[in-house]
Design a protein around this motif. Sequence first.
Motif, PDB file in Angstrom:
ATOM      1  N   GLY A  53       0.817  -1.213   0.000  1.00 20.34           N
ATOM      2  CA  GLY A  53       0.000   0.000   0.000  1.00 20.34           C
ATOM      3  C   GLY A  53       0.848   1.259   0.000  1.00 20.34           C
ATOM      4  N   ASN A  54       1.938   1.235   0.773  1.00 19.49           N
ATOM      5  CA  ASN A  54       2.865   2.370   0.782  1.00 19.49           C
ATOM      6  C   ASN A  54       3.417   2.621  -0.615  1.00 19.49           C
ATOM      7  N   LYS A  55       3.800   1.542  -1.298  1.00 17.45           N
ATOM      8  CA  LYS A  55       4.399   1.669  -2.630  1.00 17.45           C
ATOM      9  C   LYS A  55       3.385   2.203  -3.645  1.00 17.45           C
ATOM     10  N   LYS A  56       2.149   1.762  -3.521  1.00 19.96           N
ATOM     11  CA  LYS A  56       1.102   2.296  -4.399  1.00 19.96           C
ATOM     12  C   LYS A  56       0.886   3.784  -4.155  1.00 19.96           C
ATOM     13  N   GLY A  57       1.138   4.183  -2.923  1.00 21.66           N
ATOM     14  CA  GLY A  57       0.976   5.587  -2.574  1.00 21.66           C
ATOM     15  C   GLY A  57       2.145   6.460  -2.980  1.00 21.66           C
ATOM     16  N   GLY A  58       3.235   5.834  -3.482  1.00 17.32           N
ATOM     17  CA  GLY A  58       4.337   6.629  -3.997  1.00 17.32           C
ATOM     18  C   GLY A  58       5.682   6.451  -3.328  1.00 17.32           C
ATOM     19  N   LEU A  59       5.749   5.656  -2.259  1.00 21.03           N
ATOM     20  CA  LEU A  59       7.041   5.433  -1.606  1.00 21.03           C
ATOM     21  C   LEU A  59       7.847   4.407  -2.407  1.00 21.03           C
ATOM     22  N   LEU A  60       9.051   4.767  -2.781  1.00 19.48           N
ATOM     23  CA  LEU A  60       9.868   3.883  -3.615  1.00 19.48           C
ATOM     24  C   LEU A  60      10.533   2.787  -2.802  1.00 19.48           C
ATOM     25  N   ASN A  61      11.019   3.134  -1.608  1.00 15.29           N
ATOM     26  CA  ASN A  61      11.782   2.167  -0.821  1.00 15.29           C
ATOM     27  C   ASN A  61      11.789   2.579   0.648  1.00 15.29           C
ATOM     28  N   VAL A  62      12.470   1.767   1.460  1.00 10.03           N
ATOM     29  CA  VAL A  62      12.476   1.993   2.896  1.00 10.03           C
ATOM     30  C   VAL A  62      13.243   3.260   3.280  1.00 10.03           C
ATOM     31  N   VAL A  63      14.181   3.685   2.437  1.00  8.39           N
ATOM     32  CA  VAL A  63      14.917   4.923   2.717  1.00  8.39           C
ATOM     33  C   VAL A  63      13.968   6.118   2.620  1.00  8.39           C
ATOM     34  N   ASP A  64      13.133   6.134   1.586  1.00  8.01           N
ATOM     35  CA  ASP A  64      12.109   7.183   1.456  1.00  8.01           C
ATOM     36  C   ASP A  64      11.241   7.237   2.704  1.00  8.01           C
ATOM     37  N   LYS A  65      10.816   6.050   3.134  1.00 10.38           N
ATOM     38  CA  LYS A  65       9.910   5.972   4.275  1.00 10.38           C
ATOM     39  C   LYS A  65      10.598   6.476   5.554  1.00 10.38           C
ATOM     40  N   ALA A  66      11.861   6.104   5.725  1.00  6.36           N
ATOM     41  CA  ALA A  66      12.602   6.527   6.907  1.00  6.36           C
ATOM     42  C   ALA A  66      12.784   8.041   6.940  1.00  6.36           C
ATOM     43  N   LEU A  67      13.100   8.632   5.803  1.00  6.45           N
ATOM     44  CA  LEU A  67      13.275  10.084   5.744  1.00  6.45           C
ATOM     45  C   LEU A  67      11.977  10.799   6.110  1.00  6.45           C
TER      46      LEU A  67
END
Length: 206
Positions: A53-67
């Motif tokens: 779901g995160n990826k569908k929303g536009g997050l490419l990877n865990v680094v994006d999410k962490a930032l």
Amino acid sequence: MFSEVTEIRDAVHLLAPRTVSDEVLAKLVKEMKWYDKYLDESHVDRDANPSPGNKKGGLLNVVDKALGSVAKSGSTSIVDVLSPGERIRKRGMTYAATPASDFVCGTMQLSSGMTLQVFTTGRGTTYNLMIAPVIKVSTNTALKEKWNDLIDLDAGRIATGEKTIEEVGLELFKLIIDIASGTKKTYADVHGIYNALSIFNPAPIT
């Protein structure tokens, strides 16, 4: 209190300068190393997060999410770091090193003494806890329009230019006070939507 190891692991270098002492910094490093070992023993890594779901929303990877997670934590000094379920000890911003699962993280935060939670969501979730109210904040207005009776606050108005960060922040602050005081209820509490508590377990939780 803010949490979730995987949510900050790849941006922990941005949190380190905010720790108030060498002791707190050492505890932060210790918790990161513990979680790295925990995942390694299960032969998994942080790439299992973000969720589909995160990826569908536009997050490419865990680094994006962490930032993004580090940005949401603001700029306040970090006065303490907790192991999962460890009781909160100090006033000020505490980092609780919990798993990234909403349900396990929420349970661990309750164990640490959390009495109210602010939960941001871009895709939508019905997650809620019976023991402590969960204020759900949408990152986009479309989600609030879709789930008007489940989302408590629309922060998407910042992105559209309708409101400033300060204005929405003040709305959230007032909502926290109202709900903590018992003069208002979250939508999830009104509808009686609750998740079971979920205790940390040996299975790999990324």
